[in-house]
Design an enzyme around this catalytic site. Structure first.
Site, PDB file in Angstrom:
ATOM      1  N   ARG A 103       0.911  -1.083  -0.037  1.00  0.00           N
ATOM      2  CA  ARG A 103      -0.047  -0.018   0.019  1.00  0.00           C
ATOM      3  C   ARG A 103       0.897   1.278  -0.020  1.00  0.00           C
ATOM      4  NH1 ARG A 103      -5.283   1.620   3.365  1.00  0.00           N
ATOM      5  NH2 ARG A 103      -6.182   0.181   1.835  1.00  0.00           N
ATOM      6  N   HIS A 130      -7.510   0.766  -6.330  1.00  0.00           N
ATOM      7  CA  HIS A 130      -7.598  -0.273  -5.347  1.00  0.00           C
ATOM      8  C   HIS A 130      -8.512  -1.442  -5.758  1.00  0.00           C
ATOM      9  CE1 HIS A 130      -7.728  -1.197  -1.063  1.00  0.00           C
ATOM     10  NE2 HIS A 130      -8.782  -0.265  -0.648  1.00  0.00           N
ATOM     11  N   GLN A 133     -10.205  -4.049  -3.152  1.00  0.00           N
ATOM     12  CA  GLN A 133     -11.403  -3.536  -2.841  1.00  0.00           C
ATOM     13  C   GLN A 133     -12.418  -3.509  -3.703  1.00  0.00           C
ATOM     14  OE1 GLN A 133     -12.215  -1.946   0.393  1.00  0.00           O
ATOM     15  NE2 GLN A 133     -14.140  -2.402  -0.518  1.00  0.00           N
ATOM     16  N   ASP A 222     -16.974   7.396  -1.954  1.00  0.00           N
ATOM     17  CA  ASP A 222     -15.919   7.345  -1.121  1.00  0.00           C
ATOM     18  C   ASP A 222     -15.509   8.539  -0.588  1.00  0.00           C
ATOM     19  OD1 ASP A 222     -13.552   6.386   0.110  1.00  0.00           O
ATOM     20  OD2 ASP A 222     -12.541   6.557  -2.006  1.00  0.00           O
ATOM     21  N   CYS A 262     -16.034   1.838   0.824  1.00  0.00           N
ATOM     22  CA  CYS A 262     -15.091   1.016   0.965  1.00  0.00           C
ATOM     23  C   CYS A 262     -14.718   1.124   2.454  1.00  0.00           C
ATOM     24  CB  CYS A 262     -13.906   1.293  -0.151  1.00  0.00           C
ATOM     25  SG  CYS A 262     -13.278   3.380   0.345  1.00  0.00           S
ATOM     26  N   ARG A 290     -13.706  -8.492   1.692  1.00  0.00           N
ATOM     27  CA  ARG A 290     -12.031  -8.268   1.551  1.00  0.00           C
ATOM     28  C   ARG A 290     -11.161  -9.629   1.517  1.00  0.00           C
ATOM     29  NH1 ARG A 290      -9.991  -3.002   1.623  1.00  0.00           N
ATOM     30  NH2 ARG A 290      -8.052  -4.114   1.024  1.00  0.00           N
TER      31      ARG A 290
END
Ligand code: CP
Ligand code: NVA
Length: 307
Positions: A103, A130, A133, A222, A262, A290
């Site tokens: 990440r 991402h 996700q 988001d 998310c 996830r």
């Protein structure tokens, strides 16, 4: 499948469907106490240059459940934080481990890590993408709605990593995708090129949330300011005013439409507390998935691709 999972642009529709199918199987096995320790004796290095709750815990737990061992490396505390080149980190970790999850900020760093690694590299979030996700999101939508093909997904807010990955993942799976962003906050140009070329009339980028939400089956949002954009928070709050998933917006979507986020969520900004709580079950299913989707990714990439 390719060696790595760096972005959904690199995956075929078949690759995505395979991950979702294996993810469903992983979930079934875990829920029914069936053994699935396919990665026994293997290790996953997890490099974090940004904060995380879900990504860290789901990868760490997933690796444990697969019989393997995760190793947490903080960007700051490892030699990466003191400037060791990513090419050298890649070659060192390739001598010890069986996979790397990273990440970080720049997508280029992840691409470079993968180029110099002999082992699979998994993108656990960059500024650009991402993918893990969105695989979990697609798994959750398919689980609830029984299909993806033909459904309308809308994304309200910043043209960020989530928007980029949802556009690609949704279109690749045969969904209609409509994105509402304020001017100046569009998704990445590479993603828009893909969407225009591959999505055609199935893709639209609009300037009001109301247009995007019309007859949507899934409404996704988001945060307005992502990790690394904290200094812009105030400016962004002004730019994104009105780009909120509210009861009024949900009325424009199809009856029974799902909401995905998310997380972490900022109630009162991109989503109201009422909509969040009304759809909490779906949102926390998404968080749970996830674990299952990433176990599928680790299994497929780190077990020689056999399923
Ligand atoms: N959704 C997500 O990636 O959460 P974390 O930042 O907690 O890992
Ligand atoms: N867009 C958000 C997603 C967090 C999981 C960020 O990058 O901070």
């Amino acid at each position: 499948m390719k060696k790595d999972l760096l972005k959904l642009l690199d995956l075929t529709r078949e690759d995505i469907e395979k991950i979702l199918n294996v993810g469903d199987q992983m979930k079934y096995n875990q829920k029914h106490g069936l053994p699935h320790n396919y990665l026994q004796g293997k290790t996953l290095a997890m490099i974090f240059e940004k904060n995380s709750t879900r990504t860290r815990v789901s990868f760490e737990t997933g690796m444990y459940q697969l019989g393997g061992h995760p190793i947490f490396l903080s960007g700051k505390e490892s030699q990466i934080g003191r400037g060791e080149p990513i090419e050298d980190t890649a070659r060192v970790l390739s001598r010890y481990c069986d996979g790397i999850m990273i990440r970080t900020f720049a997508q280029e760093e992840v691409e470079q890590l993968a180029k110099y690694s002999d082992i699979p590299v998994i993108n656990g979030l960059t500024d650009f993408a991402h993918p893990c996700q969105v695989l979990a999101d697609l798994m959750t939508i398919r689980e609830r709605m029984t299909r993806l093909e033909g459904l309308k997904l809308c994304f309200i807010g910043d043209g960020n990593n989530m928007a980029n990955s949802l556009i690609v993942g949704g279109l690749k799976c045969g969904m209609e995708v409509s994105v509402a962003c304020p001017e100046g906050y569009d998704p990445d140009a590479r993603v828009l090129d893909f969407a225009k070329a591959e999505g055609g009339a199935k893709f639209s980028l609009v300037r009001t949330p109301e247009e995007a939400a019309q007859q949507a089956d899934v409404v996704i949002t988001d945060v307005w300011a992502s990790m690394g954009q904290e200094v812009e928070a105030q400016k962004r709050r002004a730019a994104f005013t009105g780009f909120q998933v509210s009861d009024a917006l949900m009325k424009l979507a199809n009856p029974g439409a799902m909401v995905q986020h998310c997380l972490p969520a900022h109630r009162g900004e991109e989503i109201t507390a009422e909509v969040f709580e009304a759809h909490a079950q779906e949102i926390f299913d998404e968080a749970e998935n996830r674990l299952h989707a990433q176990k599928a990714v680790m299994y497929l990439l780190m077990n020689g691709g056999e399923s």
